[in-house]
Structures are given as structure tokens and as C-alpha cells.
Design a protein around this motif. Structure first.
Motif, PDB file in Angstrom:
ATOM      1  N   ILE A 119      15.573   6.377  11.164  1.00 13.45           N
ATOM      2  CA  ILE A 119      14.747   6.302   9.962  1.00 13.45           C
ATOM      3  C   ILE A 119      15.456   5.504   8.876  1.00 13.45           C
ATOM      4  CG2 ILE A 119      13.762   7.656   8.068  1.00 13.45           C
ATOM      5  CD1 ILE A 119      13.104   9.824  10.146  1.00 13.45           C
ATOM      6  N   GLY A 120      16.771   5.760   8.708  1.00 11.98           N
ATOM      7  CA  GLY A 120      17.547   4.987   7.736  1.00 11.98           C
ATOM      8  C   GLY A 120      17.546   3.509   8.087  1.00 11.98           C
ATOM      9  N   PHE A 121      17.662   3.219   9.375  1.00  7.96           N
ATOM     10  CA  PHE A 121      17.651   1.839   9.855  1.00  7.96           C
ATOM     11  C   PHE A 121      16.338   1.152   9.508  1.00  7.96           C
ATOM     12  CE2 PHE A 121      16.605  -1.461  12.847  1.00  7.96           C
ATOM     13  CZ  PHE A 121      17.791  -2.109  13.126  1.00  7.96           C
ATOM     14  N   THR A 122      15.219   1.799   9.825  1.00 10.68           N
ATOM     15  CA  THR A 122      13.918   1.153   9.614  1.00 10.68           C
ATOM     16  C   THR A 122      13.587   1.007   8.138  1.00 10.68           C
ATOM     17  OG1 THR A 122      11.652   1.067  10.458  1.00 10.68           O
ATOM     18  CG2 THR A 122      12.414   3.201   9.659  1.00 10.68           C
ATOM     19  N   ILE A 123      14.042   1.945   7.303  1.00 10.33           N
ATOM     20  CA  ILE A 123      13.826   1.808   5.855  1.00 10.33           C
ATOM     21  C   ILE A 123      14.573   0.587   5.331  1.00 10.33           C
ATOM     22  CG2 ILE A 123      14.352   2.838   3.609  1.00 10.33           C
ATOM     23  CD1 ILE A 123      13.723   5.566   4.862  1.00 10.33           C
ATOM     24  N   LEU A 124      15.841   0.421   5.741  1.00 11.66           N
ATOM     25  CA  LEU A 124      16.618  -0.734   5.295  1.00 11.66           C
ATOM     26  C   LEU A 124      16.040  -2.031   5.854  1.00 11.66           C
ATOM     27  CD1 LEU A 124      19.001  -2.058   3.909  1.00 11.66           C
ATOM     28  CD2 LEU A 124      20.430  -1.472   5.894  1.00 11.66           C
ATOM     29  N   GLN A 125      15.681  -2.019   7.128  1.00  4.51           N
ATOM     30  CA  GLN A 125      15.122  -3.210   7.780  1.00  4.51           C
ATOM     31  C   GLN A 125      13.850  -3.678   7.086  1.00  4.51           C
ATOM     32  OE1 GLN A 125      13.721  -2.490  11.837  1.00  4.51           O
ATOM     33  NE2 GLN A 125      11.965  -3.757  11.309  1.00  4.51           N
ATOM     34  N   THR A 126      12.926  -2.756   6.855  1.00  6.13           N
ATOM     35  CA  THR A 126      11.652  -3.133   6.238  1.00  6.13           C
ATOM     36  C   THR A 126      11.818  -3.481   4.764  1.00  6.13           C
ATOM     37  OG1 THR A 126      11.153  -0.757   5.934  1.00  6.13           O
ATOM     38  CG2 THR A 126      10.195  -1.860   7.851  1.00  6.13           C
ATOM     39  N   GLN A 127      12.827  -2.906   4.109  1.00  6.66           N
ATOM     40  CA  GLN A 127      13.085  -3.275   2.709  1.00  6.66           C
ATOM     41  C   GLN A 127      13.593  -4.707   2.615  1.00  6.66           C
ATOM     42  OE1 GLN A 127      12.182  -1.456   0.193  1.00  6.66           O
ATOM     43  NE2 GLN A 127      12.901  -2.922  -1.344  1.00  6.66           N
ATOM     44  N   VAL A 128      14.462  -5.092   3.554  1.00 10.48           N
ATOM     45  CA  VAL A 128      14.934  -6.484   3.609  1.00 10.48           C
ATOM     46  C   VAL A 128      13.744  -7.419   3.835  1.00 10.48           C
ATOM     47  CG1 VAL A 128      16.278  -8.149   4.978  1.00 10.48           C
ATOM     48  CG2 VAL A 128      17.261  -5.919   4.400  1.00 10.48           C
ATOM     49  N   LEU A 129      12.883  -7.054   4.787  1.00 14.19           N
ATOM     50  CA  LEU A 129      11.693  -7.857   5.064  1.00 14.19           C
ATOM     51  C   LEU A 129      10.791  -7.953   3.837  1.00 14.19           C
ATOM     52  CD1 LEU A 129       9.701  -9.332   6.935  1.00 14.19           C
ATOM     53  CD2 LEU A 129       8.854  -7.082   7.663  1.00 14.19           C
ATOM     54  N   LYS A 130      10.562  -6.834   3.168  1.00 11.41           N
ATOM     55  CA  LYS A 130       9.694  -6.808   1.993  1.00 11.41           C
ATOM     56  C   LYS A 130      10.220  -7.738   0.894  1.00 11.41           C
ATOM     57  CE  LYS A 130       7.858  -3.586  -1.476  1.00 11.41           C
ATOM     58  NZ  LYS A 130       6.443  -3.921  -1.303  1.00 11.41           N
ATOM     59  N   LEU A 131      11.516  -7.666   0.627  1.00 12.53           N
ATOM     60  CA  LEU A 131      12.114  -8.497  -0.427  1.00 12.53           C
ATOM     61  C   LEU A 131      12.015  -9.987  -0.085  1.00 12.53           C
ATOM     62  CD1 LEU A 131      15.289  -6.370  -1.255  1.00 12.53           C
ATOM     63  CD2 LEU A 131      13.233  -6.623  -2.658  1.00 12.53           C
ATOM     64  N   LEU A 132      12.263 -10.318   1.173  1.00 13.70           N
ATOM     65  CA  LEU A 132      12.200 -11.721   1.592  1.00 13.70           C
ATOM     66  C   LEU A 132      10.771 -12.253   1.548  1.00 13.70           C
ATOM     67  CD1 LEU A 132      14.741 -11.722   4.568  1.00 13.70           C
ATOM     68  CD2 LEU A 132      15.054 -12.755   2.313  1.00 13.70           C
ATOM     69  N   LEU A 133       9.801 -11.434   1.961  1.00 11.99           N
ATOM     70  CA  LEU A 133       8.400 -11.848   1.907  1.00 11.99           C
ATOM     71  C   LEU A 133       7.931 -12.023   0.466  1.00 11.99           C
ATOM     72  CD1 LEU A 133       6.758  -9.668   4.721  1.00 11.99           C
ATOM     73  CD2 LEU A 133       7.140 -12.139   4.748  1.00 11.99           C
ATOM     74  N   GLN A 134       8.375 -11.135  -0.412  1.00 16.91           N
ATOM     75  CA  GLN A 134       8.015 -11.251  -1.825  1.00 16.91           C
ATOM     76  C   GLN A 134       8.602 -12.523  -2.424  1.00 16.91           C
ATOM     77  OE1 GLN A 134       9.435  -7.537  -3.488  1.00 16.91           O
ATOM     78  NE2 GLN A 134       7.436  -6.545  -3.247  1.00 16.91           N
TER      79      GLN A 134
END
Length: 209
Positions: A171-186
Motif C-alpha cells: 500500500i505504501g508502495f502504490t501510494i508513492l508510485q501513484t503520487q509520483v505519476l500524479k505530480l508528473l502528469l500535472q
């Protein structure tokens, strides 16, 4: 060529993180590979074989809901993923660094890999396909956050096989992974908007002149 390069590099980031970090450590992170790891606990089939089968199913969903143009790039991405993951997994190498830095590194690599593929007009033919389909139908749904919830759902399926600690790490992994993706997409969206504003300004200047 630039988009193809982004797709190839993106898959290198994702498959190397999975093959050399998360799979050897049995980290369930919610992606297709993790889903395959969960199925592998019940089926006498190699993880890479299960992964490839799930990928083919997701390609069908991609074609039906996202169209042929999107499928072509996603097909390239899926070929890269299947070949690279199978090759890297066959090496049998595990990155020898402490667990926490390894998980952080893997999450960042996967987040960057997803971003490179999605920003090139492709999917990784992972569960991002489901997130992209939902985003197409409901534009207000954030792709990265939708992926986060899908991944967490997959992670919870692995509770019986991998236990509470692995689930919490996942869960910690996927939260960090998707946060990185979210920031890059933004950031990418912001650049596109700025470029559009610049083009509009130039057009106005031309009209006035």
C-alpha cells in the motif's frame, strides 16, 4: 520516434523495478505483476506466463474502449513489457540494498515509467488501462488516484498469501508510485496549457500586425 522512445524507456523503468526489486522481495504493489504473483500462489504457472496472459486480456479492453490508435502504441508497450520482464525475471537478480530504499526506488521508477507511457499516448497495458477507460467515461476521475484505488484493491487480494506486513508495504508502495505519476502528469498538463497560451498569444500578435 520520440513517443516510441518514451514508451521503451518507460517499460525499462517499470520492468527493471519489478524484476529486480519487488518480485524478488515478494512485494505486492497492485499492478499486473502483483496480480500474477497472487494467482501464482494458487496456480502452478510461472509468474511471467500469467503476466503475459493478463496483458493480452487488457489489450482487448484497450481496443474496445480506447480505440485502435491508442491500441497500437499500447501494443508496442505490451510487447516491450512482456519481453523485458520475462528477460529480466529470467536473470534471477535482486538488487542488494536495504528494503526501505529499495521500495522507494522501485515506486519512483514505476511512477516515472507509467508517466512516460501515458504521456506518449499509450498505456502500459497494466491496470492503468482500467483507470484510463474510467477517465474517458468520467473525465473528473483522476487517472493516478483511480490507479491507486485499483492497485490497493489488488493488494488486499494478496492478504491471505503474503500477510499483513507485505500488504502494508504494498500500500505504501502504490501510494508513492501513484503520487509520483500524479505530480508528473500535472506538470505535463501545465506545460501543455502554457504552450497553448503562448500559441494563442502569438496568433493574436499576428492578427494585429
Amino acid at each position: 520516434m520520440r513517443e516510441i522512445l518514451r514508451i521503451v524507456i518507460g517499460n525499462i523503468c517499470i520492468t527493471s523495478a519489478y524484476a529486480f526489486i519487488t518480485v524478488p522481495r515478494h512485494v505486492v504493489n497492485g499492478g499486473v505483476t502483483s496480480f500474477s504473483m497472487i494467482l501464482h500462489a494458487f496456480l502452478p504457472v510461472d509468474i511471467s506466463v500469467i503476466t503475459n496472459c493478463v496483458t493480452v486480456v487488457l489489450l482487448g479492453i484497450c481496443l474496445y474502449f480506447l480505440g485502435k490508435a491508442f491500441l497500437m502504441k499500447s501494443l508496442l508497450s505490451s510487447i516491450c513489457y512482456m519481453v523485458m520482464f520475462s528477460s529480466f525475471h529470467a536473470i534471477g537478480y535482486s538488487l542488494s540494498i536495504p528494503v526501505l530504499p529499495a521500495i522507494i526506488l522501485a515506486a519512483i521508477l514505476v511512477g516515472i515509467g507509467y508517466y512516460l507511457c501515458i504521456s506518449a499516448g499509450s498505456s502500459t497495458v497494466g491496470f492503468d488501462v482500467l483507470a484510463l477507460v474510467l477517465h474517458k467515461r468520467y473525465e473528473k476521475l483522476d487517472v493516478a488516484i483511480t490507479m491507486r484505488y485499483i492497485n490497493i484493491g489488488v493488494i488486499l487480494l494478496g492478504f491471505a498469501s503474503y500477510g499483513g506486513i507485505s500488504i502494508l508495504i504494498g500500500i505504501g508502495f502504490t501510494i508513492l508510485q501513484t503520487q509520483v505519476l500524479k505530480l508528473l502528469l500535472q506538470r505535463n498538463e501545465q506545460k501543455i496549457q502554457e504552450a497553448s497560451c503562448d500559441e494563442a498569444t502569438v496568433s493574436k500578435c499576428i492578427v494585429k500586425s
